[in-house]
Design a protein around this motif. Structure first.
Motif, mmCIF file in Angstrom:
data_model
loop_
_atom_site.group_PDB
_atom_site.id
_atom_site.type_symbol
_atom_site.label_atom_id
_atom_site.label_comp_id
_atom_site.label_asym_id
_atom_site.label_seq_id
_atom_site.Cartn_x
_atom_site.Cartn_y
_atom_site.Cartn_z
ATOM 1 N N UNK B 40 0.839 -1.180 0.000
ATOM 2 C CA UNK B 40 0.000 0.000 0.000
ATOM 3 C C UNK B 40 0.879 1.236 0.000
ATOM 4 N N UNK B 104 0.933 3.108 -4.477
ATOM 5 C CA UNK B 104 0.559 1.703 -4.439
ATOM 6 C C UNK B 104 1.531 0.937 -5.338
ATOM 7 N N UNK B 417 -4.958 8.247 -16.601
ATOM 8 C CA UNK B 417 -4.749 7.357 -15.448
ATOM 9 C C UNK B 417 -3.262 7.039 -15.319
ATOM 10 N N UNK B 423 -9.154 7.323 -11.935
ATOM 11 C CA UNK B 423 -10.464 7.284 -12.574
ATOM 12 C C UNK B 423 -11.490 7.913 -11.648
ATOM 13 N N UNK B 425 -14.582 8.049 -9.522
ATOM 14 C CA UNK B 425 -15.367 6.962 -8.942
ATOM 15 C C UNK B 425 -16.811 6.963 -9.430
ATOM 16 N N UNK B 426 -17.321 8.118 -9.845
ATOM 17 C CA UNK B 426 -18.700 8.168 -10.323
ATOM 18 C C UNK B 426 -18.769 8.063 -11.850
ATOM 19 N N UNK B 427 -17.659 7.679 -12.447
ATOM 20 C CA UNK B 427 -17.602 7.484 -13.907
ATOM 21 C C UNK B 427 -17.931 8.740 -14.712
ATOM 22 N N UNK B 429 -16.621 10.532 -16.824
ATOM 23 C CA UNK B 429 -15.477 10.586 -17.720
ATOM 24 C C UNK B 429 -15.982 10.438 -19.145
ATOM 25 N N UNK B 434 -22.543 8.421 -21.350
ATOM 26 C CA UNK B 434 -23.368 9.540 -20.898
ATOM 27 C C UNK B 434 -22.629 10.878 -20.919
ATOM 28 N N UNK B 456 -30.166 15.286 -7.722
ATOM 29 C CA UNK B 456 -29.120 14.804 -8.625
ATOM 30 C C UNK B 456 -28.867 15.753 -9.766
ATOM 31 N N UNK B 459 -26.799 18.510 -8.615
ATOM 32 C CA UNK B 459 -25.409 18.078 -8.431
ATOM 33 C C UNK B 459 -24.689 17.934 -9.763
ATOM 34 N N UNK B 460 -25.370 17.315 -10.705
ATOM 35 C CA UNK B 460 -24.757 17.115 -12.014
ATOM 36 C C UNK B 460 -24.462 18.446 -12.682
ATOM 37 N N UNK B 520 -15.971 8.871 10.757
ATOM 38 C CA UNK B 520 -15.765 7.466 10.449
ATOM 39 C C UNK B 520 -14.836 7.329 9.249
ATOM 40 N N UNK B 521 -14.397 6.114 9.010
ATOM 41 C CA UNK B 521 -13.644 5.831 7.805
ATOM 42 C C UNK B 521 -12.159 6.099 7.959
ATOM 43 N N UNK B 522 -11.465 6.015 6.825
ATOM 44 C CA UNK B 522 -10.004 6.129 6.838
ATOM 45 C C UNK B 522 -9.566 7.507 7.319
#
Lengths: 214, 639
Positions: B40, B104, B417, B423, B425-427, B429, B434, B456, B459-460, B520-522
Motif C-alpha cells: 500500500x 501503491x 490514469x 479514474x 469513482x462516479x464514472x 469521464x 453519458x 441529482x 449536483x450534475x 468514520x472511515x479512513x
C-alpha cells in the motif's frame, strides 16, 4: 435478563461460524483460484484446468502456486476458442481424481477467493462428488461481489449487475496478458482483491470478519 | 514449477538489466522462485538498520522511495524495473536506508540465494552490478545502494532533493544518436532532423564522429543561400567534433558548453574522437536536468512520444509547485502556471490518443474539463472529471461518430490514469457514453437538468456548468454555454435549487467554534477542507456568476473578483471570499504535497495555532456569503 438470554445465545451461535475478531486480513492464508471448464453446465461440463495461488500478507509466492491441467473425456470445441486448451494437450494430464486430491491438499482450510466464486466452487464440488471425495467447506469470498461494495453509492452513477474480471483488470490497471488461463485469471483476481481491500479500508476499518459481512 | 505467473514475471524482467543478460531459460527458472508482493502507499518495505531480508526487490508497478530517516529526504526513487535492496545483501550488512512505497506498488522479491549463482557465473551481470555501484563513486551518495544503471533513461530521474549535490551527478544523455554519413545532402538532413525532432545530427565515418550539423548550421549556411540544399554534409558540418567522456558530470558539461559556446556535446567511449560515439548531450538535456522551469517542462513535454514519459514530467511539475509555495509566490500566479502545465500534460495525452486512432476525428469536438479542473483549481493529482462534446452529425453517421469518440475517450482516460489522474469513482469521464455526446444531445441533457430540479440534477449541473475547454473546438463548447444561460433565464426557479444545493455543504465548525472532523472511515478525526470550506465558496460563486450571466470565468477566485466589480455594494465581502478561497486552496495544496495525496483531509493536530486561526477566519467569510445567497435567492421559501 433471563428472557434475553436465548436470543443472545442464538446470535452467539451464528458468530461461531466466523473467525476470531483478532485475525487480520494479513495473517490469513487465502487461496485465490480459477477454473477453466468445457462450459457452464454444472452437470455436463468438466474442469480442464485448475489454477490457484496462495495469498498471504500481501504476498504471492510463485513456487507455492498450483496449476494443473486435467484429463477429461468430455470436450467441447466451442469453448476451446476461449481457453485455448486442446484435447490432445489434456490427454497427457493427471486424472480428475488425482488432480482433485492434490488440489485439496494444496487448499487446506484456507479462505477461497475467486471471481464469481459460486461457479468455480460448484464446478469443483460436482467433480469432488463424482469422485467420491468430500465437498469443499472452506469460507469463500467473491471479488465480483466485493468490488461492487467499493463503488460509491450515488444515483448519479449506475452500477452494473455484473462486473467481469476484464472490468476489474481495466479499473485497477492490471495487465490482461494471461486472461483465460486459470492461473493467469487467479493472479488478476488476487491483485484485484488486494486493491479492493485497500478501497474498502478507505471507507472504514476492515478486518477479515467484516469482509464476510459486507 | 514453471507456470503462467512465472512466465509473466520473466516476461517483465527480461526488459531490464541485469536480467536481460540472462538466457531466457535461466530467467524462467529464476522467475519460478520469486514472490509477488503488494504494498500500500506509504507502507515500509524495510527500515533503516533492519536486518536484511533474504530477497532483494524489483519494482513491477508503482514507485518506491529510498530515504534516510535522519533527513527524511528522498534520496532515490525506484520506478518500474528498478532494483533496490541488493547491495546490503551482497555486502552482508544491515539496510542503511529506508524503503517505502511512494504509491501503491507491486514488487517482485527475488531470493538472493537463487540469484547469487547467476551474479557469480555470468560476467555481464557481475559487470552490471559492479558498474552500477562504481558509477556512483563521484556521487555524494556513494555509500548508498543506488542501483540505477546510469544513462538508463533520459531526464527520467525524479525528485532530486539536494540541488547543490546534484551538480556532481553524472550527466544523463540521449543514447539514441541521430547520425548520417558524410555524403548525405543538406536537404535529407533537414528531413531527418524534423522527423526525429532533434536539433543536431552527428556525421560519422565508420562509427567514428567526424563532424556535427545543427539547426544553426543549416540556417547560416543553407537558408542564407550560401550553399545549395544539395550540398553534402561533409562541406557544411562543423569539425572537428568536440568530444567528451560519457562519465562527465552535469557541472563539467555546463562548463564545456560555455567554454566552446556550443549547444551540443558528443560523448564517446573514452572521450576522444577516436572511439565510438555513445551519445549526444544537448543544452536542452542539461536544462531539463538542471532545473524545473515552466518553459523547460513544456519543451520536455512536447518531445514526449509515449504517455509513460509524461509521468516523470508531472513529478517535476509537482516539484515546481512545491518550490513556488516555499517561495510564497502569490497563489493566483501559482495556480495559473501549474494549471497551464497540467493542461499541457493533458493536451499531450489527447494528442497522443488522437494519433492512436486509425482516422482523424469525423467531426469537430471539444474535450471539456469539469469540476475543479474546469475551474483551474486542480493542482495536485486528483480524480479525472471530463466530457466530450462534438458537433451535430447527420443521422446516417450518428452511430459511427459516437463509436469513434468513445473509443478515443477510452484512450485518453487510460492515458490520464497512467500519468496519475485516478479514474472518477462516479464514472464522470468522457469514455462513459453519458458524458460523450453531440451538441444536441448535450442540449437535451442540460434542459432536462434545468427543468427537472431534483437533487441529482442540481449536483450534475454543479459539476458540468464549470466546464472549460482543454482541447479542440471552443466554438461548439461556446454554443453549449450560450444554451445554458438561455435556459437558466427561462427557468429562474433553478437558481433557488442551485442555492439550496450550495447551502448543503456541511458546516466547518460546531457550536463552540471547534473544528468539525470526520466521524468514520479512513479519515476519522480529520478535517475535510474540500467539503467543509472550499466547496461552499465554489458553489456560491457559481450561482452568483450564473445569475449575472457571466460566461467563461470558471475559476472561483476570479469569479469573486468579477462579482466584486459587478456588485460594488458587496465588494468587500466578495474580495474577502476571493482571498479566503486562495488561502484555503494554498493550504490544501501544501497539505497535499506534504502527504503526497489530494490534501482533502487535514490532521488538525499537525497544524500550528496560527494556521488554525487563519483557517477559522475564512469560515466567518463563508458564513456571511451563505447568508447573502440564501436571502438573495429567497431559499427559505422553498425549504
Amino acid at each position: 435478563m433471563s428472557l434475553l438470554k436465548p436470543f443472545f445465545n442464538f446470535w452467539k451461535k451464528e458468530d461461531d461460524n466466523l473467525f476470531d475478531e483478532n485475525i487480520s486480513i494479513e495473517e490469513t492464508r487465502f487461496v485465490v483460484l480459477d477454473t477453466e471448464t468445457t462450459g457452464f453446465d454444472y452437470e455436463n461440463d468438466r474442469i480442464l484446468c485448475i489454477g490457484a495461488l496462495v495469498l498471504q500478507n500481501g504476498s504471492i509466492a510463485i513456487p507455492e502456486s498450483f496449476e494443473m491441467y486435467i484429463e477429461q473425456d468430455h470436450y467441447d470445441k466451442s469453448t476451446a476458442q476461449i481457453h485455448g486448451i486442446l484435447k490432445d494437450f489434456i490427454l497427457k494430464r493427471p486424472s480428475e481424481s488425482e488432480a482433485l486430491q492434490q488440489f485439496l491438499a494444496f487448499l487446506g482450510d484456507s479462505v477461497i477467493i475467486a471471481h464469481h466464486t459460486v461457479f468455480d466452487v460448484t464446478m469443483i464440488n460436482k467433480a469432488l462428488e463424482r469422485n467420491g471425495l468430500p465437498i469443499l467447506e472452506n469460507k469463500t469470498l467473491d471479488t465480483a461481489y466485493l468490488y461492487k461494495k467499493t463503488l460509491i453509492e450515488s444515483h448519479l452513477f449506475e452500477r452494473k449487475d455484473h462486473y467481469s474480471l476484464d472490468d476489474l483488470a481495466d479499473k485497477f490497471d492490471i495487465s490482461k496478458k494471461d486472461r483465460h488461463t486459470a492461473l493467469g485469471d487467479a493472479y488478476i483476481t488476487a491483485i484485484a482483491f488486494l486493491k479492493i481491500v485497500k478501497k474498502l479500508k478507505e471507507k472504514k476499518e476492515v478486518n477479515l470478519n467484516s469482509l464476510f459481512k459486507l | 514449477m514453471k507456470n503462467t505467473i512465472s512466465h509473466r514475471v520473466a516476461d517483465f524482467l527480461k526488459n531490464f538489466p541485469p536480467f536481460n543478460f540472462l538466457h531466457h531459460l535461466e530467467l524462467e527458472k529464476l522467475s519460478e522462485q520469486i514472490s509477488i508482493i503488494y504494498k500500500d502507499k506509504d507502507s515500509v518495505i524495510f527500515a533503516e538498520n533492519d536486518a536484511t531480508h533474504d530477497s532483494f526487490y524489483v519494482v513491477h508497478k508503482g514507485a518506491v522511495a529510498l530515504k534516510k530517516n535522519l533527513k527524511n529526504a528522498v534520496l532515490d526513487m525506484c520506478d518500474e524495473g528498478d532494483i533496490f535492496g541488493l547491495r546490503p545483501l551482497l555486502a552482508q550488512e544491515n539496510y542503511i536506508m529506508e524503503a517505502r512505497a511512494y504509491e501503491e506498488t507491486i514488487l517482485y522479491a527475488i531470493p538472493i540465494a537463487v540469484f547469487k549463482p547467476y551474479a557469480l557465473e555470468n560476467r555481464h551481470i557481475g559487470n552490471f552490478l559492479i558498474e552500477s555501484y562504481a558509477s556512483n563513486t563521484k556521487n555524494p551518495y556513494s555509500d548508498i545502494h543506488k542501483n540505477k544503471l546510469y544513462g538508463d533513461f533520459i531526464g527520467e530521474e525524479p525528485s532530486r532533493s539536494d540541488q547543490e549535490l546534484f551538480d556532481l551527478q553524472p550527466v544523463k544523455y540521449s543514447k539514441k544518436i541521430v547520425t548520417c554519413g558524410p555524403s548525405t545532402t543538406a536537404k535529407e538532413i533537414a528531413k531527418i532532423l524534423t522527423k526525429k525532432k532533434v536539433g543536431a545530427i552527428l556525421i560519422v565515418d565508420e562509427m567514428l564522429p567526424i563532424g556535427i550539423i545543427t539547426d544553426k548550421d543549416l540556417r547560416n549556411k543553407i537558408v542564407s543561400g550560401d550553399y545549395p540544399i544539395t550540398t553534402t554534409a561533409e562541406t557544411i558540418m562543423t569539425k572537428p567534433v568536440i568530444t567528451y567522456s560519457k562519465k562527465m558530470t552535469v557541472t563539467e558539461a555546463q562548463m564545456a558548453m560555455m567554454k566552446s559556446n556550443i549547444s551540443y556535446l558528443c560523448l564517446t567511449k573514452d572521450g576522444t574522437v577516436n572511439t565510438k560515439a555513445v551519445g549526444i548531450l544537448s543544452k536542452h538535456d542539461l536544462m531539463v536536468a538542471l532545473g524545473n522551469n515552466p518553459a523547460v517542462l513544456i519543451k520536455a513535454l512536447k518531445r514526449t512520444t509515449k504517455v509513460k514519459e509524461i509521468k516523470p514530467i508531472r513529478a517535476r511539475i509537482m516539484q515546481l509547485l512545491q518550490g513556488y509555495l516555499d517561495q510564497n509566490i502569490p497563489m493566483t500566479l501559482i495556480s495559473k502556471i501549474i494549471t497551464e502545465l497540467n493542461d499541457a500534460c493533458i493536451t499531450r495525452v489527447i494528442e497522443m490518443s488522437l494519433e492512436k486512432m486509425s482516422s482523424p476525428p469525423p467531426a469537430k469536438f471539444a474535450w471539456l474539463a469539469l469540476g475543479s479542473q474546469g475551474r483551474s483549481e486542480q493542482m495536485l493529482h486528483t480524480d479525472q472529471d471530463n466530457a466530450i462534446v462534438y458537433e451535430n452529425v447527420s443521422e446516417v453517421f450518428r452511430d459511427e461518430t459516437q463509436a469513434y469518440f468513445r473509443k478515443f475517450a477510452a484512450h485518453v482516460n487510460k492515458g490520464l490514469f497512467t500519468i496519475g489522474y485516478d479514474y472518477c469513482p462516479a464514472e464522470m469521464m468522457a469514455s462513459n457514453p453519458k458524458w460523450c455526446l453531440s451538441l444536441d444531445e448535450w442540449k437535451t441533457q442540460i434542459e432536462y437538468w434545468i427543468t427537472n430540479h431534483g437533487k441529482n440534477e442540481v449536483l450534475l449541473s454543479f459539476i458540468f456548468f464549470d466546464f472549460s475547454v482543454t482541447y479542440g473546438d471552443s466554438e461548439t463548447a461556446n454554443q453549449l454555454s450560450d444554451f445554458i444561460f438561455e435556459k437558466l433565464k427561462a427557468n429562474p426557479i433553478f437558481y433557488v435549487h442551485l442555492v439550496s444545493g450550495a447551502l448543503q455543504s456541511p458546516s466547518p465548525t460546531g457550536f463552540f467554534r471547534q473544528f468539525l472532523v470526520e466521524q468514520d472511515g479512513a479519515n476519522k478525526d480529520q478535517f475535510d477542507i474540500k467539503r467543509r470550506a472550499l466547496m461552499p465558496l465554489t458553489d456560491a460563486a457559481r450561482v452568483l456568476i450564473l445569475s449575472h450571466s457571466v460566461k467563461s470565468i470558471s475559476n472561483t477566485a476570479e469569479r469573486f473578483e468579477k462579482l466584486a466589480e459587478l456588485e460594488p455594494q458587496n465588494s468587500e465581502l466578495y474580495l474577502s471570499c476571493s482571498y479566503s478561497f486562495k488561502a484555503l486552496l494554498k493550504f490544501r495544496t501544501k497539505q497535499g504535497l506534504l502527504h503526497h495525496d489530494s490534501g482533502q483531509f487535514i490532521a488538525l493536530e499537525s497544524l500550528s495555532k496560527m494556521e488554525k486561526i487563519k483557517l477559522k477566519r475564512t469560515f466567518k467569510t463563508i458564513k456571511e456569503l451563505q447568508e447573502l445567497i440564501s436571502v438573495r435567492f429567497n431559499v427559505s421559501n422553498l425549504v
